[in-house]
Write an enzyme that holds these catalytic residues in place. Structure first.
Site, PDB file in Angstrom:
ATOM      1  N   HIS A   1      19.868 -51.186  52.101  1.00  0.00           N
ATOM      2  CA  HIS A   1      18.472 -50.763  52.137  1.00  0.00           C
ATOM      3  C   HIS A   1      18.362 -49.476  51.320  1.00  0.00           C
ATOM      4  O   HIS A   1      18.875 -48.431  51.731  1.00  0.00           O
ATOM      5  CB  HIS A   1      18.013 -50.527  53.571  1.00  0.00           C
ATOM      6  CG  HIS A   1      17.960 -51.772  54.394  1.00  0.00           C
ATOM      7  ND1 HIS A   1      18.123 -51.784  55.763  1.00  0.00           N
ATOM      8  CD2 HIS A   1      17.762 -53.061  54.033  1.00  0.00           C
ATOM      9  CE1 HIS A   1      18.020 -53.018  56.204  1.00  0.00           C
ATOM     10  NE2 HIS A   1      17.802 -53.819  55.170  1.00  0.00           N
TER      11      HIS A   1
ATOM     12  N   GLU B   1      23.902 -47.034  62.342  1.00  0.00           N
ATOM     13  CA  GLU B   1      22.544 -46.528  62.167  1.00  0.00           C
ATOM     14  C   GLU B   1      22.549 -45.015  62.305  1.00  0.00           C
ATOM     15  O   GLU B   1      22.935 -44.474  63.342  1.00  0.00           O
ATOM     16  CB  GLU B   1      21.612 -47.151  63.205  1.00  0.00           C
ATOM     17  CG  GLU B   1      21.462 -48.656  63.115  1.00  0.00           C
ATOM     18  CD  GLU B   1      20.552 -49.080  61.984  1.00  0.00           C
ATOM     19  OE1 GLU B   1      19.952 -48.188  61.344  1.00  0.00           O
ATOM     20  OE2 GLU B   1      20.431 -50.297  61.741  1.00  0.00           O
TER      21      GLU B   1
END
Length: 847
Positions: free
Chosen positions: A407, A575
Site C-alpha cells: 500500500h 500494522e
C-alpha cells in the site's frame, strides 16, 4: 556487390570461421538480406582499400570522386556507408580497434539493470498522463529532541463552512487526472512530454501573500487548492489513479509563506468515517529554511484539529473533512505538509546503492531484480545471509521473508523496513548470528508505481494489490505475482519460518500484528508466540491485545492468508499506526522515524528469542497464551449469558468465534478486476481448464502391474476367503470392533474441518535429511564452531546467555519466569552471542 574482385579474393583470402558462422547466424535471424560474400570480412576490407579504394567510393556505395587520404577516416566513412546500405538491417555494428576494420555486434545489455559501483540512480517512470516538475525534492532525517504529544481537543474547535470554488478562488488545480473510466497504458521517465505548466496563480507583487501550492513531485498528492479567505484554504486530494476513491495520503508544498500569521487548511474529500485525527494525531510540517540553517526536519504541527463529516456532499458517497491551523516559522519560506513521514522510491534507491557500493555489506547482501512493475520500475529483491561453511549448513538454513509498501501511502512500513535492514546489515554480533542461521528474502517496496505517483492504496491497475495475491494475471499484477512465485519456489527448497508484510494503520494507535489461527492441536497457539514475544521486547510500542488472528473471507487474497495456506505457520501483517503510542513511557506521544526503525531491530531481537535453543521463553509464552485465551473465552460466554465448564473443554472452542474481525481498511471487500482485464482473466481460466482436461499420460509397466493386481488378483483372493463361510464354517478373519462416539466436541469437528496443513507442507519437499529444526540447526551452528571461533579470535570468550542456552533438552521450571528486560543497548548485547564467520559458499536461492 564486388563482382570484379570476387575471383581474386577467393584465391588470396581464407574465410574466417567465426565471421562465417556469424553471417549465417545473422542471416538466419533476418539481420542481413544479402547472401554470404556480399559484405566483406576484415581481410576483404583491407584488400579492397589497398588495391582500389576509389572503387568502393565510386562504385557500390557512393559517388564521391576524391580519395580520402587518412586511413581512419576511410574506415569511418566505409562504416557509415555500410550502415546506410539496404542490405544491413542491424544498426549496432562497432569497431574494436582503430588500426583494423573488424565490425561486430554490440554486447547484449542485461535483461534487468542492476546496481554496480558506478551505477546511477534509475529515474522513476511515470504514467504518460502525469506532469512532473523538474525539481528534485529531498528531506533530511531528524528526530525531535522532545516527545511530540498528541493534540488535546478543547471542544471549541471551529468547523469551517465549505465554500468551494464557486465562492472562492482556485489557486492550484491539476489539469487532468486519470479516473476509473481510464486505465494505465504507458509510462516514461518524467511523465508527460512538453512544457510543464505553471498551475499556481501568478503573484501580483511583493505584497501578494497568496500561497503557491505544488504536488507534481515524487509521492506528492494534492488535486486542488481554493483560497476562501486571506489565510484560509480548502484542499482537495487526488484519488488513486484510475479509481474514484482512496483519499487519505496527502503530501504537498507551499511557498510564499508569512511568519506569525495563522493559516487554516481544510481537506474536504476524505473517505474514511474514522481517523486518528479524532484522538489527537497532528499533521507533519517541514521547513526548508529550518532544515538548511538549523538541521530541523519533519515535525508535528497543528492546532484546532477537527475531523468531521462534510455536509456539502455530492450524493454519491459520504465525504469527511480534516481542518487544522498552522503558523510558519519564516517569511517567504518553502514548506511541506504530509500525512506521514514520506519515503519515496528514490529514497529506497539511494539506500540500496549505498549497500551495493559497500565492500562489506555487498558480500552477504545480494541485490537482484524481482521483476518490473506495470510502469517499468524495478522491484528489488534482497537476499541476506552469511556464506555457509558446508552445503549441509547452507541447506539447513531456514528462510524469513519480509515485504513492505504494497500500500503506497503507508510509508510507516518503509521506515520499519529501513530499521530492519540497518540492523541486519550491521556488524553487530546479533546480526551476524541471524545471518548465520537464516536466509532473509526482502522485498522493500512492492508497489513502486503507487509510491511514485502518490497513491494511497492501489497500483496503476487501479486495484488494491493486497487483495490479489491469488491472481493469475502476471502482466497486470507483476509485483505480487512474482513475489508469490518466489516464495513458492523458496518453500520447495527450504522451510520458511516467518513471513511478515509491513503496513500502516489509520484508525488504531500502537503497532500490532494480524496472523492466522492454526487449528492443528499439535501447533495450537504457536502462531501467537512471536507477537507475544515482540510485545515483551517493545512494550512501549507494540500492543499484543491489538493483535488479531481471525481469517475473514474478504481477506483470502491478502499476502498473510495466501502465504499461510501455502504452509507458512507464522504468517503476519504488521500494522504500524500513523499516530503514536498509548503504552508505557511513550504514552500519548507520536511515533518518530527512529521509533519505527527501532521496531526493525526488535523484529531481529525477537527472532533470536523465538529460535533460542533454550525453550524456556517459548514455553512460558505458550502457558501465558493459554491463560489469556481462557480469560477471553470466559468473558465471551459471560457476555452471551451462558455457563461453561472451562476445566474440561475450554480449549476445544474455535478461536475464530472468540475474536472480532480485523477492520483496518476501507477496501476490505475487493473491487474485483477492472473491466479491461475481465476478458484476459476469462481466457486464462479457460486455458487452465483445458490444461487440466488433457489426456492422461501413459502408465509405466510397474503402474500397470499394480493396477492389474488391484483389480484382478485381489477379488480372487476375496472369493477364496469367503469360501469357508459359504460352506458353513466361520471365517478366521474377524472384523475389528466398532468404536462409537459417545459425545460430540468442538475439537473433533475442527480436526475434521482443518487437515494437518503444516505437517503436509513440511513433508512437501522440506522433510529432507538436510532440513533441521530451528533448535537443532541453531545448536549445530553454535556448538560445532566454538573451538574454531576461539582459535580464530584469541581472547574471544564464547559464552552463552541464559536466553541463548545451547541445551535444547532443557525444560522450563513451572515457577521460573524468564526475564524480558531490555536494559542493555543493542550494540552491547553481542558479547553474549557467538558470531560465526564462514568461507564463501554460494547459496542458489534466486530469486
Amino acid at each position: 556487390m564486388f563482382p570484379a574482385l570476387e575471383p581474386e579474393l577467393k584465391q588470396e583470402t581464407l574465410p574466417d570461421p567465426y565471421e562465417d558462422f556469424m553471417y549465417h547466424h545473422l542471416q538466419y535471424y533476418g539481420y542481413y538480406k544479402a547472401q554470404r560474400g556480399t559484405l566483406p570480412n576484415s581481410a576483404t576490407h583491407q584488400h579492397i582499400w589497398k588495391n582500389n579504394p576509389r572503387y568502393l567510393l565510386n562504385g557500390s556505395f557512393g559517388k564521391r570522386e576524391d580519395l580520402i587520404p587518412d586511413r581512419l577516416q576511410k574506415e569511418k566513412h566505409l562504416y557509415s556507408l555500410m550502415l546506410s546500405s539496404p542490405f544491413v538491417k542491424s544498426r549496432q555494428l562497432l569497431y574494436d580497434d582503430i588500426g583494423k576494420v573488424n565490425p561486430h555486434l554490440r554486447e547484449p545489455r542485461d535483461l534487468f539493470a542492476l546496481f554496480s559501483g558506478s551505477a546511477l540512480l534509475q529515474a522513476p517512470r511515470w504514467p504518460v498522463e502525469c506532469e512532473v516538475i523538474k525539481e528534485r525534492i529531498h528531506h533530511i532525517e531528524w528526530v525531535p529532541p522532545q516527545p511530540e504529544y498528541f493534540y488535546q481537543p478543547t471542544g471549541n474547535e471551529k468547523i469551517p463552512e465549505i465554500v468551494g470554488e464557486e465562492k472562492g478562488t482556485i489557486v492550484y488545480q491539476l489539469d487532468s487526472v486519470p479516473t476509473e473510466d481510464c486505465y494505465f497504458t504507458s509510462s516514461r521517465v518524467g511523465g508527460k512530454r512538453g512544457i510543464i505548466k505553471e498551475l499556481s496563480v501568478s503573484l501580483q507583487g511583493p505584497e501578494d501573500n497568496t500561497l503557491l501550492f505544488e504536488s507534481r513531485f515524487e509521492s506528492g498528492n494534492l488535486q486542488k487548492a481554493v483560497r476562501v479567505n486571506t489565510f484560509e484554504y480548502e484542499l482537495t486530494l487526488r484519488t488513486d489513479l484510475y479509481t474514484n476513491k482512496h483519499t487519505q495520503w496527502f503530501y504537498f508544498r507551499v511557498q510564499n509563506t508569512r511568519k506569525d500569521v495563522t493559516y487554516r487548511f481544510t481537506i474536504v474529500n476524505l473517505l474514511k468515517p474514522k481517523s486518528l485525527y479524532t484522538v489527537g494525531m497532528k499533521p507533519l510540517m517541514y521547513s526548508q529554511l529550518d532544515a538548511s540553517t538549523h538541521s530541523i526536519g519533519w515535525r508535528r504541527e497543528g492546532n484546532e484539529i477537527k475531523y468531521y463529516r462534510n455536509t456539502a456532499e455530492d450524493g454519491q458517497q459520504p465525504l469527511y473533512c480534516l481542518t487544522w491551523t498552522a503558523r510558519f516559522p519564516h517569511d517567504r519560506d518553502t514548506c511541506f505538509f504530509a500525512h506521514f513521514y514520506p519515503y519515496t522510491y528514490t529514497d529506497l534507491q539511494r539506500f540500496l546503492l549505498s549497500v551495493a557500493n559497500s565492500p562489506v555489506k555487498s558480500q552477504f547482501c545480494k541485490l537482484r531484480t524481482l521483476c518490473r512493475s506495470l510502469a517499468g520500475n524495478t522491484v528489488y529483491l534482497l537476499t541476506i545471509t552469511n556464506p555457509a561453511r558446508t552445503p549441509q549448513e547452507a541447506a539447513a538454513k531456514k528462510a524469513v521473508v519480509l515485504t513492505a509498501r504494497v500500500h503506497p501511502g503507508e510509508s510507516n512500513g518503509s521506515w520499519i523496513m529501513k530499521g530492519f535492514l540497518d540492523f541486519i546489515l550491521s556488524n553487530s554480533p546479533d546480526a551476524q548470528l541471524l545471518r548465520d542461521i537464516f536466509i532473509f528474502k526482502v522485498v522493500p517496496m512492492l508497489n513502486p508505481d503507487g509510491v511514485i505517483v502518490g497513491n494511497y492504496r492501489c497500483s496503476l491497475a487501479g486495484r488494491d494489490l493486497n487483495r490479489h495475491y491469488k491472481t493469475i494475471l502476471k502482466e497486470s499484477f507483476p509485483c505480487i505475482w512474482h513475489t508469490r512465485n518466489m516464495i513458492k519456489r523458496l518453500l520447495e527448497e527450504r522451510e520458511v519460518l516467518l513471513y511478515c508484510d509491513f503496513h500502516g494503520h489509520s484508525r488504531k494507535n500502537n503497532i500490532f500484528l494480524y496472523g492466522c489461527n492454526n487449528t492443528n492441536r499439535e501447533f495450537w497457539l504457536h502462531e501467537r508466540v512471536f507477537p507475544l514475544m515482540l510485545s515483551k521486547n517493545a512494550p512501549d510500542k507494540f500492543s499484543f491485545h491489538s493483535c488479531n488472528f481471525k481469517v475473514q473471507k474478504c481477506k483470502e487474497g491478502t499476502g498473510r492468508v495466501v502465504m499461510w495456506r501455502m504452509g507458512i505457520l507464522n504468517s503476519y501483517t504488521m500494522e504500524s499506526t500513523f499516530g503514536g503510542s498509548t503504552l508505557g513511557n511513550k504514552r500519548d506521544t507520536h511515533f518518530t522515524t527512529e521509533d519505527l526503525k527501532s521496531l526493525g531491530y526488535h523484529v531481529c531481537d525477537t527472532l533470536l528469542d523465538f529460535c533460542d535453543p533454550d525453550r524456556t521463553k517459548f514455553m512460558q509464552c505458550l502457558a501465558e497464551l493459554k491463560e489469556l485465551l481462557q480469560q477471553e473465552i470466559h468473558k465471551k460466554f459471560k457476555e452471551l449469558g451462558q455457563d461453561m465448564d472451562l476445566e474440561r473443554s475450554w480449549s476445544d472452542i474455535s478461536l475464530s468465534d472468540v475474536e472480532s474481525s480485523t477492520s483496518g481498511s476501507d477496501s476490505s471487500l475487493s473491487d474485483g478486476l477492472p473491466v479491461h482485464l475481465l476478458n484476459i482473466a476469462d481466457e486464462l481460466n479457460q486455458k487452465k481448464t483445458m490444461y487440466k482436461k488433457k489426456k492422461k499420460a501413459l502408465k509405466s509397466r510397474k503402474q500397470r502391474n499394480k493396477q492389474y493386481q488391484r483389480h484382478t488378483l485381489m477379488p480372487e483372493s476375496k472369493l477364496t476367503e469367503d469360501a469357508p463361510e459359504r460352506a458353513g464354517f466361520p471365517s478366521t478373519l474377524q472384523k475389528p470392533p466398532a468404536f462409537f462416539r459417545t459425545s460430540e466436541n468442538a475439537s473433533s469437528s475442527m480436526m475434521k474441518y482443518e487437515k494437518s496443513r503444516l505437517n503436509k507442507s513440511q513433508l512437501n519437499g522440506r522433510g529432507k535429511s538436510t532440513s533441521l529444526d530451528p533448535t537443532d540447526m541453531t545448536t549445530l551452528i553454535l556448538t560445532k564452531n566454538i573451538d574454531r571461533i576461539q582459535k580464530e579470535k584469541p581472547g574471544f570468550t564464547v559464552s552463552c546467555d541464559p536466553k541463548r542456552s545451547t541445551n535444547p533438552s532443557q525444560e522450563p521450571a513451572p515457577s521460573v519466569k524468564p526475564s524480558w528486560s531490555r536494559n542493555r543497548h543493542p550494540g552491547t548485547r553481542g558479547s553474549h552471542r557467538t558470531a560465526v564467520a564462514y568461507p564463501s559458499l554460494h547459496v542458489y536461492t534466486y530469486p
